[in-house]
Design a protein around this motif. Structure first.
Motif, PDB file in Angstrom:
ATOM      1  N   VAL A 232       0.837  -1.198   0.000  1.00 53.00           N
ATOM      2  CA  VAL A 232       0.000   0.000   0.000  1.00 53.00           C
ATOM      3  C   VAL A 232       0.874   1.251   0.000  1.00 53.00           C
ATOM      4  O   VAL A 232       1.746   1.423   0.862  1.00 53.00           O
ATOM      5  CB  VAL A 232      -0.932   0.010   1.231  1.00 53.00           C
ATOM      6  CG1 VAL A 232      -1.669   1.341   1.328  1.00 53.00           C
ATOM      7  CG2 VAL A 232      -1.924  -1.143   1.146  1.00 53.00           C
ATOM      8  N   GLY A 233       0.656   2.122  -0.988  1.00 53.94           N
ATOM      9  CA  GLY A 233       1.404   3.363  -1.107  1.00 53.94           C
ATOM     10  C   GLY A 233       2.656   3.245  -1.934  1.00 53.94           C
ATOM     11  O   GLY A 233       3.236   4.258  -2.348  1.00 53.94           O
ATOM     12  N   ALA A 234       3.114   2.029  -2.202  1.00 54.08           N
ATOM     13  CA  ALA A 234       4.365   1.823  -2.922  1.00 54.08           C
ATOM     14  C   ALA A 234       4.140   1.495  -4.390  1.00 54.08           C
ATOM     15  O   ALA A 234       5.040   0.994  -5.059  1.00 54.08           O
ATOM     16  CB  ALA A 234       5.175   0.706  -2.260  1.00 54.08           C
ATOM     17  N   GLY A 235       2.929   1.768  -4.895  1.00 53.40           N
ATOM     18  CA  GLY A 235       2.615   1.455  -6.280  1.00 53.40           C
ATOM     19  C   GLY A 235       1.959   2.619  -6.994  1.00 53.40           C
ATOM     20  O   GLY A 235       1.912   3.742  -6.491  1.00 53.40           O
ATOM     21  N   TRP A 236       1.421   2.332  -8.162  1.00 52.77           N
ATOM     22  CA  TRP A 236       0.830   3.365  -9.019  1.00 52.77           C
ATOM     23  C   TRP A 236      -0.492   3.891  -8.482  1.00 52.77           C
ATOM     24  O   TRP A 236      -0.900   4.993  -8.820  1.00 52.77           O
ATOM     25  CB  TRP A 236       0.628   2.813 -10.428  1.00 52.77           C
ATOM     26  CG  TRP A 236       1.900   2.723 -11.222  1.00 52.77           C
ATOM     27  CD1 TRP A 236       2.794   1.687 -11.219  1.00 52.77           C
ATOM     28  CD2 TRP A 236       2.427   3.698 -12.121  1.00 52.77           C
ATOM     29  NE1 TRP A 236       3.835   1.954 -12.059  1.00 52.77           N
ATOM     30  CE2 TRP A 236       3.637   3.179 -12.635  1.00 52.77           C
ATOM     31  CE3 TRP A 236       1.989   4.952 -12.551  1.00 52.77           C
ATOM     32  CZ2 TRP A 236       4.425   3.882 -13.555  1.00 52.77           C
ATOM     33  CZ3 TRP A 236       2.775   5.643 -13.468  1.00 52.77           C
ATOM     34  CH2 TRP A 236       3.972   5.118 -13.961  1.00 52.77           C
ATOM     35  N   ILE A 237      -1.177   3.128  -7.667  1.00 50.67           N
ATOM     36  CA  ILE A 237      -2.463   3.592  -7.121  1.00 50.67           C
ATOM     37  C   ILE A 237      -2.225   4.604  -6.002  1.00 50.67           C
ATOM     38  O   ILE A 237      -2.820   5.675  -5.987  1.00 50.67           O
ATOM     39  CB  ILE A 237      -3.301   2.398  -6.616  1.00 50.67           C
ATOM     40  CG1 ILE A 237      -3.625   1.459  -7.787  1.00 50.67           C
ATOM     41  CG2 ILE A 237      -4.592   2.889  -5.968  1.00 50.67           C
ATOM     42  CD1 ILE A 237      -4.298   0.163  -7.370  1.00 50.67           C
ATOM     43  N   GLY A 238      -1.371   4.264  -5.057  1.00 55.73           N
ATOM     44  CA  GLY A 238      -1.001   5.200  -4.002  1.00 55.73           C
ATOM     45  C   GLY A 238      -1.905   5.140  -2.788  1.00 55.73           C
ATOM     46  O   GLY A 238      -3.058   4.696  -2.852  1.00 55.73           O
ATOM     47  N   PHE A 239      -1.374   5.610  -1.662  1.00 56.16           N
ATOM     48  CA  PHE A 239      -2.103   5.524  -0.394  1.00 56.16           C
ATOM     49  C   PHE A 239      -3.399   6.335  -0.431  1.00 56.16           C
ATOM     50  O   PHE A 239      -4.439   5.868   0.033  1.00 56.16           O
ATOM     51  CB  PHE A 239      -1.226   5.995   0.766  1.00 56.16           C
ATOM     52  CG  PHE A 239      -1.921   5.897   2.097  1.00 56.16           C
ATOM     53  CD1 PHE A 239      -1.900   4.719   2.818  1.00 56.16           C
ATOM     54  CD2 PHE A 239      -2.653   6.964   2.608  1.00 56.16           C
ATOM     55  CE1 PHE A 239      -2.565   4.601   4.029  1.00 56.16           C
ATOM     56  CE2 PHE A 239      -3.319   6.860   3.824  1.00 56.16           C
ATOM     57  CZ  PHE A 239      -3.280   5.676   4.527  1.00 56.16           C
ATOM     58  N   LYS A 240      -3.348   7.548  -0.943  1.00 58.83           N
ATOM     59  CA  LYS A 240      -4.525   8.417  -0.922  1.00 58.83           C
ATOM     60  C   LYS A 240      -5.715   7.753  -1.600  1.00 58.83           C
ATOM     61  O   LYS A 240      -6.831   7.741  -1.057  1.00 58.83           O
ATOM     62  CB  LYS A 240      -4.214   9.750  -1.607  1.00 58.83           C
ATOM     63  CG  LYS A 240      -5.402  10.703  -1.663  1.00 58.83           C
ATOM     64  CD  LYS A 240      -5.035  12.007  -2.375  1.00 58.83           C
ATOM     65  CE  LYS A 240      -6.243  12.947  -2.463  1.00 58.83           C
ATOM     66  NZ  LYS A 240      -5.905  14.205  -3.176  1.00 58.83           N
ATOM     67  N   ALA A 241      -5.489   7.186  -2.781  1.00 60.98           N
ATOM     68  CA  ALA A 241      -6.581   6.542  -3.511  1.00 60.98           C
ATOM     69  C   ALA A 241      -7.098   5.326  -2.762  1.00 60.98           C
ATOM     70  O   ALA A 241      -8.307   5.073  -2.714  1.00 60.98           O
ATOM     71  CB  ALA A 241      -6.112   6.146  -4.910  1.00 60.98           C
ATOM     72  N   MET A 242      -6.198   4.560  -2.145  1.00 60.89           N
ATOM     73  CA  MET A 242      -6.632   3.361  -1.426  1.00 60.89           C
ATOM     74  C   MET A 242      -7.380   3.725  -0.147  1.00 60.89           C
ATOM     75  O   MET A 242      -8.358   3.060   0.227  1.00 60.89           O
ATOM     76  CB  MET A 242      -5.426   2.468  -1.146  1.00 60.89           C
ATOM     77  CG  MET A 242      -4.747   2.004  -2.434  1.00 60.89           C
ATOM     78  SD  MET A 242      -3.544   0.692  -2.200  1.00 60.89           S
ATOM     79  CE  MET A 242      -4.611  -0.699  -1.926  1.00 60.89           C
ATOM     80  N   TYR A 243      -6.959   4.792   0.520  1.00 59.04           N
ATOM     81  CA  TYR A 243      -7.678   5.280   1.694  1.00 59.04           C
ATOM     82  C   TYR A 243      -9.083   5.721   1.298  1.00 59.04           C
ATOM     83  O   TYR A 243     -10.061   5.447   1.999  1.00 59.04           O
ATOM     84  CB  TYR A 243      -6.899   6.435   2.320  1.00 59.04           C
ATOM     85  CG  TYR A 243      -7.483   6.953   3.619  1.00 59.04           C
ATOM     86  CD1 TYR A 243      -7.079   6.420   4.842  1.00 59.04           C
ATOM     87  CD2 TYR A 243      -8.427   7.974   3.627  1.00 59.04           C
ATOM     88  CE1 TYR A 243      -7.612   6.891   6.039  1.00 59.04           C
ATOM     89  CE2 TYR A 243      -8.970   8.443   4.817  1.00 59.04           C
ATOM     90  CZ  TYR A 243      -8.556   7.900   6.010  1.00 59.04           C
ATOM     91  OH  TYR A 243      -9.084   8.370   7.193  1.00 59.04           O
ATOM     92  N   ASN A 244      -9.188   6.402   0.155  1.00 58.64           N
ATOM     93  CA  ASN A 244     -10.498   6.859  -0.326  1.00 58.64           C
ATOM     94  C   ASN A 244     -11.423   5.686  -0.628  1.00 58.64           C
ATOM     95  O   ASN A 244     -12.633   5.765  -0.400  1.00 58.64           O
ATOM     96  CB  ASN A 244     -10.331   7.724  -1.582  1.00 58.64           C
ATOM     97  CG  ASN A 244      -9.696   9.070  -1.288  1.00 58.64           C
ATOM     98  OD1 ASN A 244      -9.692   9.522  -0.141  1.00 58.64           O
ATOM     99  ND2 ASN A 244      -9.151   9.709  -2.305  1.00 58.64           N
ATOM    100  N   ILE A 245     -10.858   4.598  -1.140  1.00 56.34           N
ATOM    101  CA  ILE A 245     -11.656   3.401  -1.424  1.00 56.34           C
ATOM    102  C   ILE A 245     -12.205   2.805  -0.127  1.00 56.34           C
ATOM    103  O   ILE A 245     -13.394   2.505  -0.016  1.00 56.34           O
ATOM    104  CB  ILE A 245     -10.804   2.361  -2.185  1.00 56.34           C
ATOM    105  CG1 ILE A 245     -10.525   2.854  -3.611  1.00 56.34           C
ATOM    106  CG2 ILE A 245     -11.495   1.000  -2.214  1.00 56.34           C
ATOM    107  CD1 ILE A 245      -9.438   2.086  -4.322  1.00 56.34           C
ATOM    108  N   VAL A 246     -11.332   2.656   0.856  1.00 60.81           N
ATOM    109  CA  VAL A 246     -11.730   2.053   2.127  1.00 60.81           C
ATOM    110  C   VAL A 246     -12.835   2.856   2.814  1.00 60.81           C
ATOM    111  O   VAL A 246     -13.755   2.284   3.412  1.00 60.81           O
ATOM    112  CB  VAL A 246     -10.499   1.936   3.057  1.00 60.81           C
ATOM    113  CG1 VAL A 246     -10.927   1.597   4.479  1.00 60.81           C
ATOM    114  CG2 VAL A 246      -9.535   0.872   2.531  1.00 60.81           C
ATOM    115  N   HIS A 247     -12.765   4.180   2.700  1.00 53.85           N
ATOM    116  CA  HIS A 247     -13.694   5.025   3.439  1.00 53.85           C
ATOM    117  C   HIS A 247     -14.831   5.583   2.576  1.00 53.85           C
ATOM    118  O   HIS A 247     -15.594   6.428   3.054  1.00 53.85           O
ATOM    119  CB  HIS A 247     -12.923   6.162   4.112  1.00 53.85           C
ATOM    120  CG  HIS A 247     -11.984   5.669   5.177  1.00 53.85           C
ATOM    121  ND1 HIS A 247     -12.388   5.426   6.467  1.00 53.85           N
ATOM    122  CD2 HIS A 247     -10.666   5.334   5.119  1.00 53.85           C
ATOM    123  CE1 HIS A 247     -11.356   4.971   7.163  1.00 53.85           C
ATOM    124  NE2 HIS A 247     -10.307   4.906   6.370  1.00 53.85           N
TER     125      HIS A 247
END
Length: 375
Positions: A232-247
């Motif tokens: 998480v955060g170490a790829g092309w999607i990035g932490f911000k986008a993954m956090y937005n998905i979760v929430h």
């Protein structure tokens, strides 16, 4: 509170071992295979410490969990023996899933190999019809996973999943598992247009069918069709986008399952970043790791700022270099976290921390301003 967990081992200690491992990461859910995903060998499910595992789950507040069907199941195959094995084995996996009291079994739909996509869709639907006709109504749903688009696999688009569902008589037993790495690699823009992607999914499949999220960053840019998970955060999607998905309000009720890679220089020291990833994405870093951890992340941020390093820019530039410069990849194929860890180790920044502990702090550094906002 969001339910985030990871894939965990279901080996000699069965559900008890899986629940213990999941709890060690601070999981609110988890996913298991009921045996090795690469073969059909299975121990009797009754001998897998089920009651002990459920007691541990209750102790740690873990409710809903997920089963993943083995990779070797290919309902898209034109070969009769492969197809029949897939049908019989999936039926058995559903029975095992039902015995565990689990409601979702995730399935890679299948690959059409030497045929075409139209054949593959029809064949997978045929297989699902046979599977569902041959078992009693267990209450277990088959969650078809969104795929990245590599090779001849089916499920690279929402339309392909919908086409399968339309051909299955008991499609009320079908749901969907959305994998963030896979949909990114398939071309969906979950980074800058998550709402648009969810609207498209709702239009084509229906958000009521979405049952599980596989939460993975990607080593590849959008549309690459390769399926290579990143931390998480170490790829092309990035932490911000993954956090937005979760929430996201349309998703935050679902179980989120991490399948991110294990990190470490040596096989013996490789460990997943699940504990840090779960805490970061659920906003529980301070409770989980304490103020000293946050101070270390601030120290790390100061260290990299002196070198004029921005986390997002560094990650994307490194992946771009490895993608476009064959000589650089051959000479130094290290990925972003490996390169950053080496910089930290060379400066002896955290002499008293293990490699795993340093990588936890690196994972937090990728979260940037989102980490500060959550504490």
């Amino acid at each position: 509170m969001v339910k985030i967990g990871s894939h965990v081992s279901f080996s000699d200690k069965g559900l008890r071992g899986a629940a213990k491992e999941a709890a060690s990461y601070g999981s609110g859910t988890f996913m298991i295979y009921t045996g090795a995903p690469q073969n059909t060998r299975r121990k009797p499910i009754e001998d897998q410490y089920i009651e002990e595992g459920k007691a541990l789950m209750e102790e740690h507040g873990i409710g809903e969990i997920i089963v993943h069907a083995p990779y070797i199941i290919n309902l898209g195959s034109y070969k009769e023996d492969t197809f029949e094995l897939a049908v019989r084995f999936l039926q058995e996996e559903i029975r095992r899933t039902d015995y565990l009291g689990v409601k979702q079994i995730v399935l890679h739909p299948g690959a059409y190999t030497d045929k075409d996509a139209e054949y593959g869709i029809a064949r997978i639907a045929e297989g699902l019809n046979e599977v569902l006709a041959g078992i009693k109504d267990t209450g277990v749903n088959i969650a078809l996973e969104t795929m990245a688009g590599k090779g001849t696999e089916i499920g690279r688009s929402f339309e392909e999943l919908a086409a399968i569902m339309e051909k299955v008589e008991r499609n009320d037993r079908l749901t969907v598992c959305l994998d963030t790495c896979h949909v990114n690699d398939a071309g969906y823009d979950i980074v800058s247009d998550l709402d648009g992607v969810l609207e498209e999914f709702d239009r084509v499949v229906g958000l009521d069918k979405l049952a599980v999220i596989h939460l993975n960053d990607s080593k590849n840019p959008r549309g690459a069709g390769k399926d290579r998970h990143a931390p998480v955060g170490a790829g092309w999607i990035g932490f911000k986008a993954m956090y937005n998905i979760v929430h996201h309000e349309k998703l935050n009720h679902l179980p989120f399952i991490l399948e991110t890679p294990w990190i470490g220089k040596e096989d013996s020291s490789q460990r997943p970043m699940y504990e840090a990833e779960i805490a970061l994405l659920s906003g529980t870093v301070q409770q989980r790791f304490g103020d000293g951890f946050l101070s270390d992340v601030e120290k790390l941020d100061h260290f990299f700022k002196k070198q004029d390093l921005d986390s997002r820019q560094f990650v994307l530039q490194t992946w771009e270099l490895l993608k476009t410069d064959a000589k650089a990849k051959k000479a130094d194929g290290r990925e972003p976290m490996e390169r950053l860890y080496d910089l930290i180790a060379a400066d002896n920044l955290f002499p008293d921390l293990s490699e795993e502990q340093v990588n936890h702090r690196l994972t937090a550094w990728f979260a940037g301003e989102h980490l500060l906002a959550s504490v």
